[in-house]
Design a protein around this motif. Structure first.
Motif, PDB file in Angstrom:
ATOM      1  N   ALA A   1     -64.574 175.727  11.803  1.00  0.00           N
ATOM      2  CA  ALA A   1     -64.150 176.944  11.112  1.00  0.00           C
ATOM      3  C   ALA A   1     -63.536 177.950  12.082  1.00  0.00           C
ATOM      4  CB  ALA A   1     -65.327 177.579  10.380  1.00  0.00           C
ATOM      5  N   VAL A   2     -64.117 178.102  13.268  1.00  0.00           N
ATOM      6  CA  VAL A   2     -63.574 179.029  14.271  1.00  0.00           C
ATOM      7  C   VAL A   2     -62.180 178.590  14.696  1.00  0.00           C
ATOM      8  CG1 VAL A   2     -63.876 179.851  16.643  1.00  0.00           C
ATOM      9  CG2 VAL A   2     -65.818 179.835  15.080  1.00  0.00           C
ATOM     10  N   GLU A   3     -62.015 177.289  14.913  1.00  0.00           N
ATOM     11  CA  GLU A   3     -60.706 176.762  15.320  1.00  0.00           C
ATOM     12  C   GLU A   3     -59.652 177.002  14.235  1.00  0.00           C
ATOM     13  OE1 GLU A   3     -58.577 172.483  16.133  1.00  0.00           O
ATOM     14  OE2 GLU A   3     -60.716 172.673  16.551  1.00  0.00           O
ATOM     15  N   LEU A   4     -59.996 176.716  12.985  1.00  0.00           N
ATOM     16  CA  LEU A   4     -59.044 176.896  11.896  1.00  0.00           C
ATOM     17  C   LEU A   4     -58.720 178.368  11.656  1.00  0.00           C
ATOM     18  CD1 LEU A   4     -60.358 174.177   9.423  1.00  0.00           C
ATOM     19  CD2 LEU A   4     -58.301 174.089  10.836  1.00  0.00           C
ATOM     20  N   ARG A   5     -59.716 179.262  11.839  1.00  0.00           N
ATOM     21  CA  ARG A   5     -59.435 180.703  11.705  1.00  0.00           C
ATOM     22  C   ARG A   5     -58.453 181.138  12.787  1.00  0.00           C
ATOM     23  NH1 ARG A   5     -59.253 184.262   8.302  1.00  0.00           N
ATOM     24  NH2 ARG A   5     -60.318 185.910   9.382  1.00  0.00           N
ATOM     25  N   GLY A   6     -58.583 180.558  13.977  1.00  0.00           N
ATOM     26  CA  GLY A   6     -57.655 180.856  15.066  1.00  0.00           C
ATOM     27  C   GLY A   6     -56.239 180.400  14.765  1.00  0.00           C
ATOM     28  N   GLN A   7     -56.119 179.377  13.923  1.00  0.00           N
ATOM     29  CA  GLN A   7     -54.804 178.881  13.522  1.00  0.00           C
ATOM     30  C   GLN A   7     -54.232 179.676  12.353  1.00  0.00           C
ATOM     31  OE1 GLN A   7     -55.225 174.716  12.652  1.00  0.00           O
ATOM     32  NE2 GLN A   7     -56.007 174.236  14.691  1.00  0.00           N
ATOM     33  N   GLY A   8     -54.985 180.654  11.862  1.00  0.00           N
ATOM     34  CA  GLY A   8     -54.471 181.515  10.806  1.00  0.00           C
ATOM     35  C   GLY A   8     -54.913 181.162   9.397  1.00  0.00           C
TER      36      GLY A   8
ATOM     37  N   LEU B   1     -61.009 178.378   3.943  1.00  0.00           N
ATOM     38  CA  LEU B   1     -62.022 177.705   4.743  1.00  0.00           C
ATOM     39  C   LEU B   1     -63.322 177.554   3.979  1.00  0.00           C
ATOM     40  CD1 LEU B   1     -61.477 179.287   8.242  1.00  0.00           C
ATOM     41  CD2 LEU B   1     -60.833 177.025   7.472  1.00  0.00           C
ATOM     42  N   GLU B   2     -63.750 178.601   3.311  1.00  0.00           N
ATOM     43  CA  GLU B   2     -65.000 178.541   2.565  1.00  0.00           C
ATOM     44  C   GLU B   2     -64.937 177.479   1.481  1.00  0.00           C
ATOM     45  OE1 GLU B   2     -65.498 182.539   1.255  1.00  0.00           O
ATOM     46  OE2 GLU B   2     -66.590 183.112   3.054  1.00  0.00           O
ATOM     47  N   GLY B   3     -63.827 177.410   0.793  1.00  0.00           N
ATOM     48  CA  GLY B   3     -63.679 176.399  -0.249  1.00  0.00           C
ATOM     49  C   GLY B   3     -63.534 175.009   0.316  1.00  0.00           C
ATOM     50  N   GLY B   4     -62.741 174.863   1.375  1.00  0.00           N
ATOM     51  CA  GLY B   4     -62.470 173.551   1.945  1.00  0.00           C
ATOM     52  C   GLY B   4     -63.633 172.974   2.720  1.00  0.00           C
TER      53      GLY B   4
END
Length: 109
Positions: free
Chosen positions: A60-67, A73-76
């Motif tokens: 989740a941290v990595e994907l948030r960094g990608q925007g 994220l919560e749903g996926g």
């Protein structure tokens, strides 16, 4: 001068990797006093309770960094409350596409 009781409690925690309960049993001290003496001393790794979502945090941290948006994220990642799921369903086409992409990636892994 240092307190011999405090030194012994810290030694039991650091060297013997004992839990608060085990330290209390050996020393006869109360829970609050043991916690007070252990302030700043990290607990042994084995005393940590596992969390069902520990593995998802790094992703989740990595994907948030990608925007990626939080709703996607919560749903996926399936870590949401019902309200977050409803928000992600109302999201735009880009978020729906990202969500389906994330779902297909997690299905492959």
């Amino acid at each position: 001068m240092s307190d011999p009781t405090a030194d012994e409690v810290r030694r039991l925690r650091a060297e013997e990797k004992l839990s608060v309960r085990q330290i209390r049993a050996r020393t006869g001290l109360g829970r609050n006093r043991v916690h007070e003496l252990l302030r700043g001393v990290p607990p042994p790794e084995w005393t940590r309770r596992p969390n069902a979502k520990d593995g998802l945090r790094a992703e989740a941290v990595e994907l948030r960094g990608q925007g990626w948006s939080r709703a996607v994220l919560e749903g996926g990642l399936r870590v949401s409350s019902q309200g977050s799921v409803q928000r992600s369903r109302r999201g735009g086409a880009a978020e729906r596409e990202a969500l389906s992409c994330l779902a297909s990636q997690s299905a492959v892994v």
